[in-house]
Scaffold this active site. Structure first.
Site, mmCIF file in Angstrom:
data_model
loop_
_atom_site.group_PDB
_atom_site.id
_atom_site.type_symbol
_atom_site.label_atom_id
_atom_site.label_comp_id
_atom_site.label_asym_id
_atom_site.label_seq_id
_atom_site.Cartn_x
_atom_site.Cartn_y
_atom_site.Cartn_z
ATOM 1 N N ALA A 25 0.804 -1.216 0.000
ATOM 2 C CA ALA A 25 0.000 0.000 0.000
ATOM 3 C C ALA A 25 0.845 1.278 0.000
ATOM 4 C CB ALA A 25 -0.916 -0.009 1.218
ATOM 5 N N THR A 53 0.422 5.649 -1.535
ATOM 6 C CA THR A 53 0.019 6.757 -0.652
ATOM 7 C C THR A 53 0.234 8.108 -1.340
ATOM 8 O OG1 THR A 53 2.173 6.683 0.448
ATOM 9 C CG2 THR A 53 0.365 5.520 1.538
ATOM 10 N N ASP A 104 -5.582 -1.643 -6.067
ATOM 11 C CA ASP A 104 -5.989 -0.404 -6.730
ATOM 12 C C ASP A 104 -5.797 -0.395 -8.246
ATOM 13 O OD1 ASP A 104 -3.184 0.068 -7.032
ATOM 14 O OD2 ASP A 104 -3.117 1.200 -5.155
ATOM 15 N N HIS A 107 -3.995 -10.030 -3.650
ATOM 16 C CA HIS A 107 -5.154 -9.724 -2.808
ATOM 17 C C HIS A 107 -6.354 -9.251 -3.618
ATOM 18 C CE1 HIS A 107 -2.242 -9.228 0.839
ATOM 19 N NE2 HIS A 107 -2.512 -10.472 0.561
ATOM 20 N N CYS A 158 -22.360 -17.238 -5.471
ATOM 21 C CA CYS A 158 -22.234 -17.951 -6.756
ATOM 22 C C CYS A 158 -21.031 -17.503 -7.572
ATOM 23 C CB CYS A 158 -23.510 -17.777 -7.577
ATOM 24 S SG CYS A 158 -23.726 -16.118 -8.281
ATOM 25 N N CYS A 179 -26.671 -10.015 -5.031
ATOM 26 C CA CYS A 179 -26.310 -10.570 -6.340
ATOM 27 C C CYS A 179 -27.552 -10.656 -7.216
ATOM 28 C CB CYS A 179 -25.698 -11.950 -6.139
ATOM 29 S SG CYS A 179 -25.387 -12.831 -7.686
HETATM 30 P P1 NAD Z 1 0.863 -1.615 5.190
HETATM 31 O O1 NAD Z 1 -0.134 -0.532 5.440
HETATM 32 O O2 NAD Z 1 0.955 -2.725 6.174
HETATM 33 O O3 NAD Z 1 2.338 -0.997 5.034
HETATM 34 C C1 NAD Z 1 2.617 0.101 4.209
HETATM 35 C C2 NAD Z 1 4.048 0.539 4.490
HETATM 36 O O4 NAD Z 1 4.389 1.561 3.555
HETATM 37 C C3 NAD Z 1 4.246 1.117 5.893
HETATM 38 O O5 NAD Z 1 5.369 0.517 6.483
HETATM 39 C C4 NAD Z 1 4.472 2.622 5.627
HETATM 40 O O6 NAD Z 1 5.348 3.202 6.561
HETATM 41 C C5 NAD Z 1 5.063 2.618 4.241
HETATM 42 N N1 NAD Z 1 4.816 3.842 3.479
HETATM 43 C C6 NAD Z 1 3.621 4.439 3.224
HETATM 44 N N2 NAD Z 1 3.770 5.494 2.398
HETATM 45 C C7 NAD Z 1 5.105 5.587 2.143
HETATM 46 C C8 NAD Z 1 5.895 6.480 1.357
HETATM 47 N N3 NAD Z 1 5.344 7.472 0.647
HETATM 48 N N4 NAD Z 1 7.245 6.303 1.331
HETATM 49 C C9 NAD Z 1 7.829 5.291 2.040
HETATM 50 N N5 NAD Z 1 7.116 4.400 2.791
HETATM 51 C C10 NAD Z 1 5.775 4.548 2.829
HETATM 52 O O7 NAD Z 1 0.573 -2.167 3.720
HETATM 53 P P2 NAD Z 1 0.775 -3.616 3.119
HETATM 54 O O8 NAD Z 1 2.049 -4.212 3.595
HETATM 55 O O9 NAD Z 1 0.516 -3.479 1.662
HETATM 56 O O10 NAD Z 1 -0.393 -4.502 3.743
HETATM 57 C C11 NAD Z 1 -1.693 -4.003 3.900
HETATM 58 C C12 NAD Z 1 -2.796 -4.711 3.138
HETATM 59 O O11 NAD Z 1 -3.727 -3.689 2.819
HETATM 60 C C13 NAD Z 1 -2.411 -5.302 1.824
HETATM 61 O O12 NAD Z 1 -2.963 -6.553 1.830
HETATM 62 C C14 NAD Z 1 -3.117 -4.475 0.762
HETATM 63 O O13 NAD Z 1 -3.874 -5.339 -0.057
HETATM 64 C C15 NAD Z 1 -4.134 -3.659 1.484
HETATM 65 N N6 NAD Z 1 -4.207 -2.207 1.067
HETATM 66 C C16 NAD Z 1 -4.082 -1.858 -0.235
HETATM 67 C C17 NAD Z 1 -4.142 -0.524 -0.594
HETATM 68 C C18 NAD Z 1 -3.990 -0.176 -2.056
HETATM 69 O O14 NAD Z 1 -4.358 -0.991 -2.917
HETATM 70 N N7 NAD Z 1 -3.436 0.985 -2.383
HETATM 71 C C19 NAD Z 1 -4.337 0.465 0.374
HETATM 72 C C20 NAD Z 1 -4.493 0.076 1.722
HETATM 73 C C21 NAD Z 1 -4.413 -1.282 2.064
#
Ligand code: NAD
Length: 256
Positions: A28, A32, A110, A127, A138, A160
């Site tokens: 994720a 961000t 995403d 995921h 279904c 559904c």
């Molecule tokens: P996580 O939230 O556990 O970890 C994200 C990591 O990224 C953190 O350690 C954070 O400090 C770091 N981080 C965030 N922005 C940053 C930046 N700009 N620069 C450097 N580091 C940065 O996420 P994860 O490990 O992907 O696990 C969470 C679960 O949530 C996953 O299964 C995912 O599917 C889901 N998720 C997905 C999204 C998406 O699709 N964008 C968003 C939220 C959660």
């Protein structure tokens, strides 16, 4: 946490230049900067509101119609549907353009790697994806936007259309099994790479995080890029601590 040194970045950049089969594992954190909050980072959804974890748990989602109504309402304004890729996604497009990218294993739901221009055939979404909805009963799968149109039209928890079952986004919730062929493809890619870049993940969600030890035991160099420590740092040959939209372009787009 101290940012990593120029020497660490330089060494990792040299490995990228020399690699022939790079696998990227993303979380994720790489989205961000596109305006989609992560879960566990300093501004994460769960860090700020631990109760939000409930909405991501299958048993609660299936059992609680009120939670589903809230989830559908939240989807109507979710940033994921309007977000644009950022420089981190673009850095991996460059690896593919140079013929070095074997696969991107992403925990993200995403779809931004594909929007950035990565060949969808190379993206392994362990995921699932938020861009489709799926019936828990279904398995009928429809584009998410058509299901959201029903919510906009007043169906607060749309059933559904085929079997009346519970609809959810086509993502893997906590408590839900992964698709075996998809996680097998991810681990197979880990076994075949000569360099793994794990970026923007706390590396605390399994089995996705197992891509890191798998790549390491297959003999690959392991580069972990994140803003804070991860659960897999002990496997890293280089730890790149810092903002990803600066680190990843520096790592991946320096001319070969
Ligand atoms: P996580 O939230 O556990 O970890 C994200 C990591 O990224 C953190 O350690 C954070 O400090 C770091 N981080 C965030 N922005 C940053 C930046 N700009 N620069 C450097 N580091 C940065 O996420 P994860 O490990 O992907 O696990 C969470 C679960 O949530 C996953 O299964 C995912 O599917 C889901 N998720 C997905 C999204 C998406 O699709 N964008 C968003 C939220 C959660």
């Amino acid at each position: 946490m101290q940012p990593s040194s120029d020497a660490t970045l330089e060494a990792a950049t040299q490995w990228v230049r020399g690699a022939r089969r790079i696998v990227v594992l993303t979380g994720a954190g790489i989205s961000t900067d596109s305006g989609i909050p992560d879960f566990r980072g300093p501004n994460g959804v769960w860090t700020k509101n631990p109760a939000a974890e409930k909405a991501s748990t299958l048993q609660h989602y299936l059992r609680d119609p009120e939670l589903r109504r809230l989830a559908w309402q939240n989807r109507l304004s979710a940033p994921v549907f309007s977000a644009r890729p950022n420089a981190s996604h673009g850095a991996f497009v460059e690896l593919e353009r140079r013929g070095q990218l074997l696969a991107i294993v992403t925990q993200n739901i995403d779809g931004l790697h594909q929007v950035a221009g990565t060949d969808p055939e190379r993206v392994i979404e362990v995921h699932g994806t938020v861009h489709w909805s799926r019936c828990w009963g279904c398995d009928d799968r429809r584009p998410m936007q058509s299901t959201l149109d029903r919510v906009r039209a007043g169906e607060t928890d749309p059933p559904c259309e085929l079997c009346g079952g519970v609809l959810k986004s086509d993502t893997i919730l906590f408590g839900q099994s992964l698709v075996p062929e998809v996680i097998d493809a991810a681990l197979d890619a880990a076994d075949r790479c000569d360099l793994l870049i794990a970026a923007g993940s706390s590396l605390s969600v399994f089995p996705a995080a197992n891509v890191v030890p798998r790549a390491k035991s297959a003999g690959a160099k392991v580069v972990i890029a994140n803003g804070e420590p991860t659960k897999m740092d002990r496997f890293a040959d280089a730890l790149l601590i810092g903002p990803l939209s600066i680190t990843l372009p520096a790592l991946c787009t320096t001319p070969v």
